[in-house]
Design a protein around this motif. Sequence first.
Motif, short mmCIF file in Angstrom:
data_model
loop_
_atom_site.label_atom_id
_atom_site.label_comp_id
_atom_site.label_asym_id
_atom_site.label_seq_id
_atom_site.Cartn_x
_atom_site.Cartn_y
_atom_site.Cartn_z
N ARG A 135 -33.32 25.91 41.64
CA ARG A 135 -34.22 26.73 42.44
C ARG A 135 -35.32 25.87 43.07
O ARG A 135 -35.67 26.03 44.25
N GLN A 136 -35.85 24.92 42.28
CA GLN A 136 -36.89 24.04 42.80
C GLN A 136 -36.33 23.13 43.90
O GLN A 136 -37.00 22.89 44.91
N GLU A 137 -35.11 22.64 43.69
CA GLU A 137 -34.51 21.77 44.69
C GLU A 137 -34.27 22.53 45.99
O GLU A 137 -34.50 22.01 47.08
N ASN A 138 -33.81 23.77 45.88
CA ASN A 138 -33.58 24.56 47.09
C ASN A 138 -34.90 24.91 47.78
O ASN A 138 -34.96 24.94 49.01
N GLN A 139 -35.93 25.17 46.99
CA GLN A 139 -37.23 25.42 47.60
C GLN A 139 -37.74 24.17 48.31
O GLN A 139 -38.30 24.24 49.41
N SER A 140 -37.50 23.02 47.67
CA SER A 140 -37.89 21.76 48.30
C SER A 140 -37.13 21.54 49.60
O SER A 140 -37.69 21.09 50.61
N LEU A 141 -35.82 21.88 49.58
CA LEU A 141 -35.01 21.75 50.80
C LEU A 141 -35.53 22.65 51.91
O LEU A 141 -35.60 22.25 53.07
N ARG A 142 -35.90 23.89 51.53
CA ARG A 142 -36.41 24.81 52.55
C ARG A 142 -37.72 24.31 53.13
O ARG A 142 -37.97 24.44 54.33
N LYS A 155 -27.09 31.91 49.21
CA LYS A 155 -26.35 31.12 48.21
C LYS A 155 -27.00 29.75 48.05
O LYS A 155 -27.75 29.29 48.91
N GLN A 156 -26.68 29.12 46.91
CA GLN A 156 -27.21 27.80 46.61
C GLN A 156 -26.06 26.85 46.28
O GLN A 156 -25.00 27.29 45.83
N LEU A 184 -26.49 27.41 55.48
CA LEU A 184 -26.46 28.50 54.50
C LEU A 184 -27.33 29.66 54.96
O LEU A 184 -26.91 30.82 54.92
N GLN A 185 -28.54 29.35 55.38
CA GLN A 185 -29.44 30.40 55.86
C GLN A 185 -28.83 31.13 57.06
O GLN A 185 -28.86 32.36 57.13
N HIS A 186 -28.27 30.37 57.98
CA HIS A 186 -27.71 30.95 59.20
C HIS A 186 -26.53 31.86 58.90
O HIS A 186 -26.48 33.02 59.35
N PHE A 187 -25.57 31.37 58.12
CA PHE A 187 -24.34 32.13 57.92
C PHE A 187 -24.52 33.25 56.90
O PHE A 187 -23.84 34.28 57.00
N ASN A 240 -18.41 24.23 59.60
CA ASN A 240 -17.27 25.10 59.35
C ASN A 240 -17.05 25.32 57.85
O ASN A 240 -16.73 26.43 57.41
N LEU A 241 -17.24 24.25 57.06
CA LEU A 241 -17.06 24.37 55.62
C LEU A 241 -18.10 25.31 55.01
O LEU A 241 -17.76 26.16 54.18
N VAL A 242 -19.36 25.15 55.40
CA VAL A 242 -20.40 26.02 54.85
C VAL A 242 -20.13 27.47 55.20
O VAL A 242 -20.29 28.37 54.36
#
Length: 455
Positions: A128-135, A345-346, A333-336, A369-371
Amino acid sequence: MNRSEFSVLIVDDEPNIRSGLQKGLVNEADRIETAADAEQGLATFETGVYQLVIADVRLGGGMDGIELLGRIRHIDPEVAVIVITAHGTVETAVDAMRAGAFDFISKPLDLNLVRQQVRKAREHRELRQENQSLRTRLADAGELSNIIGQCAAMQDVFHQIRQVAATEATVMIQGESGSGKELVARALHDLSDRSGGPFVAVNLGAMPETLLESELFGHEKGSFSGASRQKPGCFEQATGGTLFLDEVTEMSAKSQVDLLRVLESRRFTRVGGEKLLETDVRVVSATNKSVPELIQDGSFREDLYYRLNVIPIEVPSLRQRRDDIPLLIEHFLQHFCSRHGRPMKQIAPDAMRVLVGAQWPGNVRQLRNLVERLVVTHTGDVIDSNELPTDLQPAMTDRGVKTQPASLSEAVENCEREMISTILAECDFHRENTAKRLGVSVRTLHYKMGRYGLH
């Protein structure tokens, strides 16, 4: 992924349980504190920083574990709470989960199960922290007209776009298929004085030579069979704006001469017409081939190259900008997820390592395409590495070292799989074009794709 400090608070009215858990979890946490009842546990939690609380349901005093869970999560909604009890019932489990418990474990405790759940809670928090950092990084990332990139190579591309956009100079964008050449062309248009005009893109590689002249310059009514009306070409459609010529090196020798003439004179005639028309477009072209080599073998005109290549921009492949892959994945991920109405999803750490290390012959297009495929087909919230296509992952031994093919036939199959995967990505998974490039029938390609799991 950098592991942040992970502190655990154990709240249980049985001294043996507190002591046993504290000793048994010593390798799972950086710091472990204990409390004998809910009031002491709440006071301890309020004076410290804890990422996980393990609490019994039945505690001495006026507060039980479910109430403690609610009050703790009111203070810190991010904290994970594992509830334990000797009186495990469905109702108790439901109450705990409704109150926000991370998990529910019944006594007598299986220490290995507790360790497993503690690791899971830690990994969940770090993910969760890594995804927040990515965002956060995505929000702060250098973004230019929908192009995302923080690496030095992309920042250099951004710098060139900003320098060139306001000019009228022709630009040739070079880079592998799927690397984002059209996005660069659109950015040049969006930042130019022509941004209020049209942006017209034409793929010269997908255009039959018999139609190319009409597509570029238009035609008059009755100029050839089927020309039932006058039709403006791309040069007219793009008047006052930008004309993007993709795969420009796929043009025939005659078409190259026609294009050179228009670039030099800024005039053209429609097919079947006699009137000279003025052109007011900014031309941006793109290719995934080495133009000097094409000039050397005589398949591309040198004078046309110099006309188109006044300003060259090289777009790096995805392999050359691996640091941007997590940002791109988060963006897609955010877009699709939004586009397809899916919950966010994460990507699990092991899956992210595979994705960052993959070869990506189809570059950003292949990743995109993969995402999208993962968003549509994956039902869980976290995508693990075992849910990724096998062709992304190198064959590994138990020691984590790449294995050599066991036989010549296996080596041939590996080469065939990689080649089909590469050409598929370059053709944007268009089967007819891929089969043509590979020199096989569509039926044979379909069989090979099924055999190698490339659907």
